[in-house]
Design a protein around this motif. Structure first.
Motif, PDB file in Angstrom:
ATOM      1  N   GLN A  62       0.233  43.859  54.618  1.00  0.00           N
ATOM      2  CA  GLN A  62       0.317  42.376  55.580  1.00  0.00           C
ATOM      3  C   GLN A  62      -0.030  42.625  57.076  1.00  0.00           C
ATOM      4  O   GLN A  62      -0.199  41.661  57.975  1.00  0.00           O
ATOM      5  N   SER A  63      -0.153  44.017  57.605  1.00  0.00           N
ATOM      6  CA  SER A  63      -0.472  44.368  58.682  1.00  0.00           C
ATOM      7  C   SER A  63      -1.635  45.060  58.745  1.00  0.00           C
ATOM      8  O   SER A  63      -1.612  46.487  59.081  1.00  0.00           O
ATOM      9  N   PRO A  64      -2.904  44.688  58.570  1.00  0.00           N
ATOM     10  CA  PRO A  64      -4.129  45.157  58.421  1.00  0.00           C
ATOM     11  C   PRO A  64      -4.650  45.851  59.691  1.00  0.00           C
ATOM     12  O   PRO A  64      -4.387  45.347  60.756  1.00  0.00           O
ATOM     13  N   PRO A  65      -5.099  47.039  59.568  1.00  0.00           N
ATOM     14  CA  PRO A  65      -5.458  47.764  61.068  1.00  0.00           C
ATOM     15  C   PRO A  65      -6.963  47.272  61.369  1.00  0.00           C
ATOM     16  O   PRO A  65      -7.903  46.684  60.721  1.00  0.00           O
ATOM     17  N   PRO A  66      -7.334  47.022  62.607  1.00  0.00           N
ATOM     18  CA  PRO A  66      -8.712  46.827  63.214  1.00  0.00           C
ATOM     19  C   PRO A  66      -9.574  47.764  62.889  1.00  0.00           C
ATOM     20  O   PRO A  66      -9.270  48.740  62.541  1.00  0.00           O
ATOM     21  N   VAL A  67     -10.646  47.627  63.435  1.00  0.00           N
ATOM     22  CA  VAL A  67     -11.774  48.822  63.200  1.00  0.00           C
ATOM     23  C   VAL A  67     -12.522  48.972  64.583  1.00  0.00           C
ATOM     24  O   VAL A  67     -12.826  48.089  65.276  1.00  0.00           O
ATOM     25  N   LEU A  68     -12.635  50.306  64.929  1.00  0.00           N
ATOM     26  CA  LEU A  68     -13.465  50.846  66.065  1.00  0.00           C
ATOM     27  C   LEU A  68     -14.732  51.025  65.582  1.00  0.00           C
ATOM     28  O   LEU A  68     -14.930  51.654  64.563  1.00  0.00           O
ATOM     29  N   VAL A  69     -15.613  50.618  66.478  1.00  0.00           N
ATOM     30  CA  VAL A  69     -17.063  50.966  65.955  1.00  0.00           C
ATOM     31  C   VAL A  69     -17.980  51.736  67.184  1.00  0.00           C
ATOM     32  O   VAL A  69     -17.540  51.372  68.295  1.00  0.00           O
ATOM     33  N   PRO A  70     -18.976  52.309  66.827  1.00  0.00           N
ATOM     34  CA  PRO A  70     -19.714  53.149  67.847  1.00  0.00           C
ATOM     35  C   PRO A  70     -20.344  52.204  68.767  1.00  0.00           C
ATOM     36  O   PRO A  70     -21.300  52.578  69.715  1.00  0.00           O
TER      37      PRO A  70
END
Length: 253
Positions: A62-70
């Motif tokens: 229920q606590s999905p992580p965000p995504v870091l992008v280049p």
């Protein structure tokens, strides 16, 4: 045993990046510096790695992580659509402390958790993080802390909390500010005439957002309010992932 590298030492940087890249490829966890706080990262396209990340922090689906992008090209690949207002935000605030929630590409083969079909994306302004992202592609990254604890602003903070659950620690020194990224929900812009809503104010102020977005910014009473007003608890529900703040450190790095 976990490996720790001081990335401020030129002699350690190359082996550090090589081992971090290999660790991500194996589906294991890496702690890395960002321009906000330290983050714990995993291959965004490995459900097992993402589950390992959540377990290390003591969190669930229920606590999905965000995504870091280049870079912006990766944002376009991950989001179903990038509206003009989001293009403006990216132009002004990336790389930097702004996390943007958009509908995810439905064709993506990943499982970040209970996202409600959205993805929260940020391009950090930190050279070690960006170099790693260039080599690995997008990473699921959450603040390097146990749930309910303060976000790590040094590598020792992260090691004390996450210990051997992380394979590689990349030390970039103390976080410059420790100020969380601002999170905005831009999902209402896709397929309609909606506006951008501030889910949590942090490194980028509401005034700065207003300067760029004008009337496209929703400044309703609950737009940038407390965790309770915004319906927040830890990671923002239904993929409105939370960012580390003085009141709740769990969320994007």
């Amino acid at each position: 045993m976990s490996s720790v590298f001081d990335c401020r030492d030129a002699a350690q940087l190359l082996p550090a990046m090589r081992q971090a890249r290999q660790t991500i490829a194996r589906g294991e966890l890496v702690v890395l510096p960002t321009d906000t706080v330290y983050g714990v990262g995993a291959d965004a396209f490995s459900p097992e790695a993402v589950a390992r990340l959540l377990a290390a922090k003591g969190r669930g689906r229920q606590s999905p992580p965000p995504v870091l992008v280049p870079g912006v090209a990766t944002l376009r690949a991950l989001a179903a659509e990038v509206p003009h207002a989001v293009e403006l935000l990216v132009e002004h605030f990336w790389p930097g402390g702004l996390t943007i929630v958009l509908p995810a590409q439905p064709s993506l083969s990943w499982d970040l958790g209970d996202t409600g079909g959205t993805v929260a994306v940020r391009m950090p302004a930190e050279r070690i993080a960006l170099e790693l992202l260039e080599e690995t592609g997008p990473l699921a990254v959450s603040s390097a802390n146990l749930t309910g604890k303060a976000a790590a602003t040094t590598i020792d903070d992260a090691r004390d909390m996450l210990g051997e659950s992380v394979s590689v620690y990349l030390d970039g020194g103390a976080s410059a500010t420790g100020v969380a990224s601002t999170i905005v929900d831009a999902t209402a812009l896709v397929g309609g005439d909606g506006r951008v809503r501030i889910l949590r104010e942090g490194a980028v102020s509401a005034a700065s957002l207003r300067t760029v977005l004008g009337d496209a910014l929703d400044e309703g009473d609950d737009a940038a309010g407390s965790d309770d007003a915004a319906g927040l608890s830890g990671e923002i529900a239904a993929h409105r992932p939370a960012d580390p703040t003085t009141t709740d450190a769990d969320g994007p790095a």
